[in-house]
Design a protein around this motif. Structure first.
Motif, PDB file in Angstrom:
ATOM      1  N   ALA B 422       6.576  25.902 -47.610  1.00  0.00           N
ATOM      2  CA  ALA B 422       5.279  25.168 -47.442  1.00  0.00           C
ATOM      3  C   ALA B 422       4.596  25.388 -48.787  1.00  0.00           C
ATOM      4  O   ALA B 422       4.860  26.317 -49.394  1.00  0.00           O
ATOM      5  CB  ALA B 422       4.564  26.117 -46.386  1.00  0.00           C
ATOM      6  N   CYS B 423       3.842  24.455 -49.251  1.00  0.00           N
ATOM      7  CA  CYS B 423       3.317  24.593 -50.584  1.00  0.00           C
ATOM      8  C   CYS B 423       2.629  25.893 -50.492  1.00  0.00           C
ATOM      9  O   CYS B 423       1.820  26.258 -49.768  1.00  0.00           O
ATOM     10  CB  CYS B 423       2.256  23.425 -50.788  1.00  0.00           C
ATOM     11  N   MET B 424       2.794  26.399 -51.907  1.00  0.00           N
ATOM     12  CA  MET B 424       2.353  27.695 -51.877  1.00  0.00           C
ATOM     13  C   MET B 424       0.757  27.802 -52.856  1.00  0.00           C
ATOM     14  O   MET B 424       0.252  28.796 -53.246  1.00  0.00           O
ATOM     15  CB  MET B 424       3.123  28.718 -52.959  1.00  0.00           C
ATOM     16  N   HIS B 425       0.300  26.532 -53.315  1.00  0.00           N
ATOM     17  CA  HIS B 425      -0.925  26.619 -54.003  1.00  0.00           C
ATOM     18  C   HIS B 425      -0.778  27.412 -55.044  1.00  0.00           C
ATOM     19  O   HIS B 425      -1.630  28.373 -55.309  1.00  0.00           O
ATOM     20  CB  HIS B 425      -2.021  26.805 -52.943  1.00  0.00           C
ATOM     21  N   CYS B 426       0.285  27.240 -55.998  1.00  0.00           N
ATOM     22  CA  CYS B 426       0.605  27.758 -57.376  1.00  0.00           C
ATOM     23  C   CYS B 426      -0.617  28.194 -58.235  1.00  0.00           C
ATOM     24  O   CYS B 426      -1.577  27.247 -58.480  1.00  0.00           O
ATOM     25  CB  CYS B 426       1.637  27.220 -57.925  1.00  0.00           C
ATOM     26  N   ALA B 427      -0.571  29.184 -58.511  1.00  0.00           N
ATOM     27  CA  ALA B 427      -1.279  29.505 -59.744  1.00  0.00           C
ATOM     28  C   ALA B 427      -1.246  28.673 -60.968  1.00  0.00           C
ATOM     29  O   ALA B 427      -1.928  28.343 -61.814  1.00  0.00           O
ATOM     30  CB  ALA B 427      -1.117  31.051 -60.188  1.00  0.00           C
ATOM     31  N   VAL B 430       3.004  23.117 -61.204  1.00  0.00           N
ATOM     32  CA  VAL B 430       3.445  22.193 -62.009  1.00  0.00           C
ATOM     33  C   VAL B 430       3.673  20.943 -61.575  1.00  0.00           C
ATOM     34  O   VAL B 430       3.948  20.079 -62.053  1.00  0.00           O
ATOM     35  CB  VAL B 430       5.035  22.534 -62.340  1.00  0.00           C
ATOM     36  N   CYS B 431       3.385  20.690 -60.222  1.00  0.00           N
ATOM     37  CA  CYS B 431       3.335  19.611 -59.438  1.00  0.00           C
ATOM     38  C   CYS B 431       2.380  18.624 -59.930  1.00  0.00           C
ATOM     39  O   CYS B 431       2.527  17.474 -60.062  1.00  0.00           O
ATOM     40  CB  CYS B 431       3.145  19.832 -58.130  1.00  0.00           C
ATOM     41  N   MET B 432       1.212  19.436 -60.701  1.00  0.00           N
ATOM     42  CA  MET B 432       0.103  18.469 -61.028  1.00  0.00           C
ATOM     43  C   MET B 432       0.395  17.920 -62.394  1.00  0.00           C
ATOM     44  O   MET B 432      -0.551  17.086 -62.992  1.00  0.00           O
ATOM     45  CB  MET B 432      -1.052  19.574 -60.850  1.00  0.00           C
ATOM     46  N   SER B 465       8.861  17.546 -59.599  1.00  0.00           N
ATOM     47  CA  SER B 465       8.561  18.622 -60.322  1.00  0.00           C
ATOM     48  C   SER B 465       8.266  20.051 -59.707  1.00  0.00           C
ATOM     49  O   SER B 465       8.588  21.078 -60.054  1.00  0.00           O
ATOM     50  CB  SER B 465       7.085  18.377 -60.965  1.00  0.00           C
ATOM     51  N   CYS B 466       7.877  19.704 -58.214  1.00  0.00           N
ATOM     52  CA  CYS B 466       7.608  21.149 -57.500  1.00  0.00           C
ATOM     53  C   CYS B 466       9.183  21.810 -57.525  1.00  0.00           C
ATOM     54  O   CYS B 466      10.081  21.554 -56.858  1.00  0.00           O
ATOM     55  CB  CYS B 466       7.216  21.040 -55.986  1.00  0.00           C
ATOM     56  N   PRO B 467       9.044  23.352 -58.104  1.00  0.00           N
ATOM     57  CA  PRO B 467      10.320  23.819 -58.228  1.00  0.00           C
ATOM     58  C   PRO B 467      10.754  24.508 -56.672  1.00  0.00           C
ATOM     59  O   PRO B 467      12.105  24.887 -56.516  1.00  0.00           O
ATOM     60  CB  PRO B 467       9.986  25.117 -59.302  1.00  0.00           C
ATOM     61  N   TYR B 468       9.841  24.239 -55.811  1.00  0.00           N
ATOM     62  CA  TYR B 468      10.161  24.945 -54.539  1.00  0.00           C
ATOM     63  C   TYR B 468      10.412  23.978 -53.537  1.00  0.00           C
ATOM     64  O   TYR B 468      10.526  24.156 -52.276  1.00  0.00           O
ATOM     65  CB  TYR B 468       8.950  25.765 -54.097  1.00  0.00           C
ATOM     66  N   ASN B 469      10.221  22.798 -53.914  1.00  0.00           N
ATOM     67  CA  ASN B 469      10.781  21.606 -52.902  1.00  0.00           C
ATOM     68  C   ASN B 469       9.785  21.737 -51.891  1.00  0.00           C
ATOM     69  O   ASN B 469      10.213  21.500 -50.739  1.00  0.00           O
ATOM     70  CB  ASN B 469      12.317  21.792 -52.389  1.00  0.00           C
ATOM     71  N   ASN B 470       8.527  21.644 -52.106  1.00  0.00           N
ATOM     72  CA  ASN B 470       7.759  21.903 -50.841  1.00  0.00           C
ATOM     73  C   ASN B 470       6.749  20.565 -50.860  1.00  0.00           C
ATOM     74  O   ASN B 470       5.852  20.466 -50.121  1.00  0.00           O
ATOM     75  CB  ASN B 470       6.649  22.856 -51.184  1.00  0.00           C
ATOM     76  N   ILE B 471       6.978  19.511 -51.511  1.00  0.00           N
ATOM     77  CA  ILE B 471       6.672  17.953 -51.359  1.00  0.00           C
ATOM     78  C   ILE B 471       7.562  17.091 -50.608  1.00  0.00           C
ATOM     79  O   ILE B 471       8.541  17.212 -51.471  1.00  0.00           O
ATOM     80  CB  ILE B 471       6.101  17.492 -52.735  1.00  0.00           C
ATOM     81  N   ALA B 472       7.167  16.559 -49.728  1.00  0.00           N
ATOM     82  CA  ALA B 472       8.058  15.471 -49.179  1.00  0.00           C
ATOM     83  C   ALA B 472       7.467  14.296 -49.407  1.00  0.00           C
ATOM     84  O   ALA B 472       6.125  13.844 -49.324  1.00  0.00           O
ATOM     85  CB  ALA B 472       8.409  15.818 -47.578  1.00  0.00           C
ATOM     86  N   THR B 497       3.474  14.146 -49.551  1.00  0.00           N
ATOM     87  CA  THR B 497       2.782  14.760 -48.461  1.00  0.00           C
ATOM     88  C   THR B 497       3.201  16.370 -48.564  1.00  0.00           C
ATOM     89  O   THR B 497       4.425  16.473 -49.218  1.00  0.00           O
ATOM     90  CB  THR B 497       3.124  14.392 -47.048  1.00  0.00           C
ATOM     91  N   LYS B 498       2.284  17.043 -48.173  1.00  0.00           N
ATOM     92  CA  LYS B 498       2.754  18.485 -48.484  1.00  0.00           C
ATOM     93  C   LYS B 498       1.609  19.450 -47.581  1.00  0.00           C
ATOM     94  O   LYS B 498       0.613  18.652 -47.204  1.00  0.00           O
ATOM     95  CB  LYS B 498       2.780  19.204 -49.828  1.00  0.00           C
ATOM     96  N   CYS B 499       1.510  20.609 -47.626  1.00  0.00           N
ATOM     97  CA  CYS B 499       0.548  21.343 -46.954  1.00  0.00           C
ATOM     98  C   CYS B 499      -0.770  21.619 -47.591  1.00  0.00           C
ATOM     99  O   CYS B 499      -0.514  21.575 -48.769  1.00  0.00           O
ATOM    100  CB  CYS B 499       1.155  22.846 -46.971  1.00  0.00           C
TER     101      CYS B 499
HETATM  102  S1  SF4 Z   1       3.770  21.630 -54.373  1.00  0.00           S
HETATM  103 FE1  SF4 Z   1       4.957  22.980 -55.370  1.00  0.00          FE
HETATM  104  S2  SF4 Z   1       4.308  23.423 -57.344  1.00  0.00           S
HETATM  105 FE2  SF4 Z   1       2.829  22.180 -56.361  1.00  0.00          FE
HETATM  106  S3  SF4 Z   1       1.212  23.971 -55.927  1.00  0.00           S
HETATM  107 FE3  SF4 Z   1       2.671  23.384 -53.977  1.00  0.00          FE
HETATM  108  S4  SF4 Z   1       4.279  24.877 -54.132  1.00  0.00           S
HETATM  109 FE4  SF4 Z   1       3.469  24.809 -56.192  1.00  0.00          FE
END
Ligand code: SF4
Ligand code: SF4
Lengths: 273, 534
Positions: B422-427, B430-432, B465-472, B497-499
């Motif tokens: 699930a998207c971790m809403h990173c500090a 990198v997805c942005m 770009s998301c290193p955690y594969n959290n965007i579908a 799409t993502k959380c």
């Molecule tokens: S989509 Fe991925 S890189 Fe972007 S904030 Fe969520 S977890 Fe982090």
């Protein structure tokens, strides 16, 4: 950001339940002493409790609303369930009533209570057992995973036969191992935490090992390793299936109890007129 | 970029002024221009950079004129961002009957009039301002013309862009990738001076003031600190790409910033990114903690050296390595001795306390650092000893997101903890970086990373770009289940799409509220205490 699971709601619900029970018992006794019918009071309290218990299921459909955490609802459900049992005895004044209709209602009520208690116990016990497998697998994916394992094994068996020119491993697979790999096995053992599957794999499952030479044994060891993985997947299957299926007993029974209780309520009111 | 483009660039006075001879043979100036820059054209009204976006390139104006919006800020809707607002009770409830049984249904009439042009090609797609004169009327702006450089601080410092800039008329810009900018700063004295000067003027003072070490300094003292600190960057800006590969091969490379046992010549302040603090343990390195923006390293050792001048050879107790990309400010020891140490208490170090504990106690931290979950501000953590695998959380997510869940109840596990996909809403999101329309952005109100479905062109830059594969990436459909095709290309339209942390839903994240066993939490890894679940 992190949220802690709190014991506060459980304590609050316990205190509230004790108070509800105390008050109802006191009011019932008072009614009885004044030659009234305390069963009306205890019966209605019990019925309201049953409806409240049923709300837990409705809450699952209302996740888009700010209606509180399901964990708090569950805590309430457990405590209210125990209170309902106590209220039931207060209402009937006996463990097993005499009339057939009452016996059906009581039987259903006991089954719901029992399935609830068992289910609660399972939901506390089985997740730990699953965590100890150190693999995580989604229930619906299990048949596909098992099919993948079977494919891998059959490829190994074929390769072993081709490369070594011996069919000992193939014979053992067809005669013994294919039974184990065909579908989830040793469910009860997995549920109660036994190791019947591992025991079988090390025993009859590995019986052909002593007749193999080194190249064959290299293939056979890979098959047994996949067997060990399958044991873990089987454990997931057995435990996850039970965790899902107890609800299929508890929820319909709970609905049946409410329906029978409604009918009981109608009858009592009709005869009281 | 072609050879002839480079030749004509080299005829411009600002580029010709770069001393090509100072560039090493392996990185010639022409090579930098050829590989790390490109010429981009913007039409009147096109937004070039948006306030709050993350970007990895700077821009040099070659031709035309642009405007920087000073005040008031442009409304979020004009920037192609989502208008967030909580749903009302009945609107939320109506999802009970309005959710379609077909997943990802969209009403495509809503995609009209979003100020988008350039199609679904990430290189050409732009959000544009439809009424430039009105914007100029209502907002105070400054003009940027031929020769102006902008965006270099956000690109080098990995911090959000501080202003929105749009093309007032047709404009041609030279986009310089982070790598190219780094080389220009490294080998050309003029560019280094210019970039450092702008950094010192625009961002450094505020940054230093935020640190407890310098907050009490007066203007003059602060200025002398500002003049003497050094800037360093470690690791690669696109660490996420390398990390994804290295994760598979199992050997992530981490550049060393400071090594245990070496003499500390200054305090290192982390400005952006993350760094690992470790000590030698047996034949390996033991992670004690990690540092993020605002943290510093080496203060205790330098203080001890200053306080006890008789003790020879004060050395670093621990090693600092870059986890991905790190932007560091080095504050030389003499500055600290003059402005900081005389007025401060002996710093307390918790890292050495950690080192005295059994290694098993911080195995979880080691794992979280290894997996880069330290980037998480709202990671979905499931306690597998509590989770009954009922999927109530998944269903709750689906029922609040048009019938399709925005996460998978699956992910990496450690002990009894699973970090779900699930998207971790990173500090450091990198997805942005690289979203051509700014559709993926942080909300102003909560800082949550969300995707504006209306301006997402489905290019998948964020998902890759998301290193955690959290965007579908999902194909959108009509109510009767047919995939919707782009009328120009005939290909299915995809959306990212993502959380979204249930940003618009009353009551917060539905997954957390739906879990009957309190097994699911959203956590910031720094504050995460696995025992908190129990
Ligand atoms: S989509 Fe991925 S890189 Fe972007 S904030 Fe969520 S977890 Fe982090
Ligand atoms: S709702 Fe809770 S118990 Fe059920 S699957 Fe999700 S995390 Fe596990």
């Amino acid at each position: 950001m992190s949220q802690r699971y709190s014991a506060v709601p459980v304590t609050t619900f316990c205190v509230l339940s004790a108070a509800v029970f105390g008050l109802t018992a006191w009011a019932a006794r008072d009614t009885w002493e004044n030659l009234g019918n305390p069963a009306i009071l205890t019966g209605y309290t019990l019925f309201v409790l049953m409806l409240l218990l049923g709300f837990l299921n409705a809450r699952k459909r209302l996740s888009m609303l700010p209606v509180g955490r399901a964990s708090v609802w569950l805590a309430f459900h457990v405590v209210a369930g125990i209170l309902a049992l106590a209220m039931f005895w207060l209402h009937t004044g006996t463990i097993w009533p005499v009339g057939l209709y009452e016996q059906v209602l009581t039987g259903l009520f006991y089954l719901v209570s029992l399935s609830g208690i068992v289910g609660y116990g399972l939901s506390r016990m089985l997740p730990r057992r699953l965590a100890q497998t150190e693999i995580e697998i989604i229930f619906e994916r299990i048949p596909a995973e098992l099919a993948e394992i079977r494919e891998k094994i059959e490829a190994l068996v074929l390769e072993c036969t081709e490369k070594t020119g011996s069919d000992t491993v193939a014979q053992h697979y067809i005669g013994t191992l294919s039974w184990f790999f065909a579908r989830p096995r040793f469910r009860i053992s997995h549920i109660v935490g036994g190791d019947a599957a591992g025991h079988w794999l090390r025993g009859p499952g590995s019986a052909a090992s002593r007749y193999l030479n080194d190249p064959e044994r290299a293939y056979f060891d890979q098959i047994i390793e996949l067997g060990e993985l399958k044991c873990l997947i089987d454990r997931h299957y057995a435990c996850q299936e039970l965790l899902k299926k107890w609800l299929l007993v508890h929820v319909p029974l709970a609905m049946a109890v409410i329906l029978v209780a409604v009918w009981h309520l109608i009858l009592v009111n009709v005869y009281a007129l | 970029m072609t050879e002839s483009d480079v030749e004509s660039l080299l005829r411009r006075p600002d580029i010709a002024a770069i001393e090509a001879d100072n560039f090493p043979k392996h990185t010639p100036l022409k090579g930098v221009l050829l590989n790390d820059t490109r010429i981009v054209r913007f039409r009147a009204g096109d937004i070039v950079v948006r306030e709050g976006d993350y970007g990895n390139s700077a821009f040099l104006v070659l031709e035309g004129s642009l405007r920087v919006v000073l005040a008031p800020e442009l409304p979020q809707s004009l920037l192609g961002r989502q208008q967030t607002g909580k749903k009302g009770f009945f609107e939320a409830l109506s999802q009970l009957w309005t959710n379609s049984t077909v997943p990802e249904v969209r009403d495509i009439s809503r995609y009209q009039g979003q100020g988008l042009r350039g199609g679904s090609d990430s290189a050409n797609a732009r959000v544009f301002l439809q009424d430039v004169p009105a914007v100029l009327d209502r907002h105070r702006t400054a003009k940027l013309e031929d020769g102006a450089l902008f965006g270099e601080l956000a690109a080098l410092g990995r911090v959000p862009r501080t202003a929105t800039i749009f093309a007032e008329q047709e404009a041609t810009l030279l986009e310089i990738r982070w790598q190219g900018l780094r080389e220009l700063r490294k080998y050309d004295e003029g560019w280094r001076r210019m970039i450092d000067q702008r950094y010192r003027e625009n961002a450094l003072k505020t940054h230093l003031q935020e640190s407890i070490m310098f907050s009490r300094l007066d203007e003059n003292a602060l200025q002398s600190v500002v003049d003497k600190v050094l800037f360093e960057t470690y690791g690669a800006f696109d660490w996420n790409v390398a990390f994804q590969k290295q994760r598979q091969s199992g050997n992530a490379k981490e550049p060393v910033i400071a090594r245990q046992g070496e003499y500390p010549d200054g305090v290192l302040m982390i400005r952006a990114g993350f760094a690992r603090v470790s000590v030698k343990h047996g034949n390996g390195e033991r992670t004690l903690t990690y540092l993020g923006a605002g943290d510093h390293f080496g203060l205790g050792e330098l203080y001890a050296a200053w306080k006890n001048p008789d003790i020879p050879d004060i050395a670093l107790y621990t090693t600092l390595t870059a986890l991905g990309y790190v932007d560091v400010i080095r504050v030389p020891a003499p500055i600290l001795e003059e402005h900081v140490f005389p007025f401060m208490e002996q710093p307390t170090s918790t890292t050495m306390d950690i080192a005295s504990k059994p290694v098993a106690d911080d195995a979880m931290m080691e794992w979280a650092v290894e997996e880069r979950f330290i980037n998480a501000t709202r990671s979905m953590v499931i306690d597998l000893e509590r989770c009954v695998r009922c999927d109530d959380c998944v269903r709750a997510c689906a029922s609040t997101h048009g019938g399709n869940p925005r996460f998978r109840r699956h992910g990496r596990t450690f002990d009894n903890i699973m970090v779900a996909n699930a998207c971790m809403h990173c500090a450091d999101p990198v997805c942005m970086i690289g979203c051509p329309t700014g559709a993926i952005h942080r909300t102003v109100e909560t800082g949550i990373v969300v995707i504006n479905d209306l301006t997402c062109i489905g290019c998948a830059t964020c998902a890759n770009s998301c290193p955690y594969n959290n965007i579908a990436m999902v194909a959108i459909r009509t109510k009767d289940g047919h995939t919707i095709a782009d009328p120009n290309t005939g290909k299915p339209i995809f959306k990212a799409t993502k959380c979204d942390f249930c940003d618009s839903n009353p009551g917060g994240p539905a997954c957390v509220r739906a879990c009957p066993y309190g097994a699911l939490r959203r956590v910031h890894f720094r504050e995460f205490n696995p025992a908190g679940a129990g």
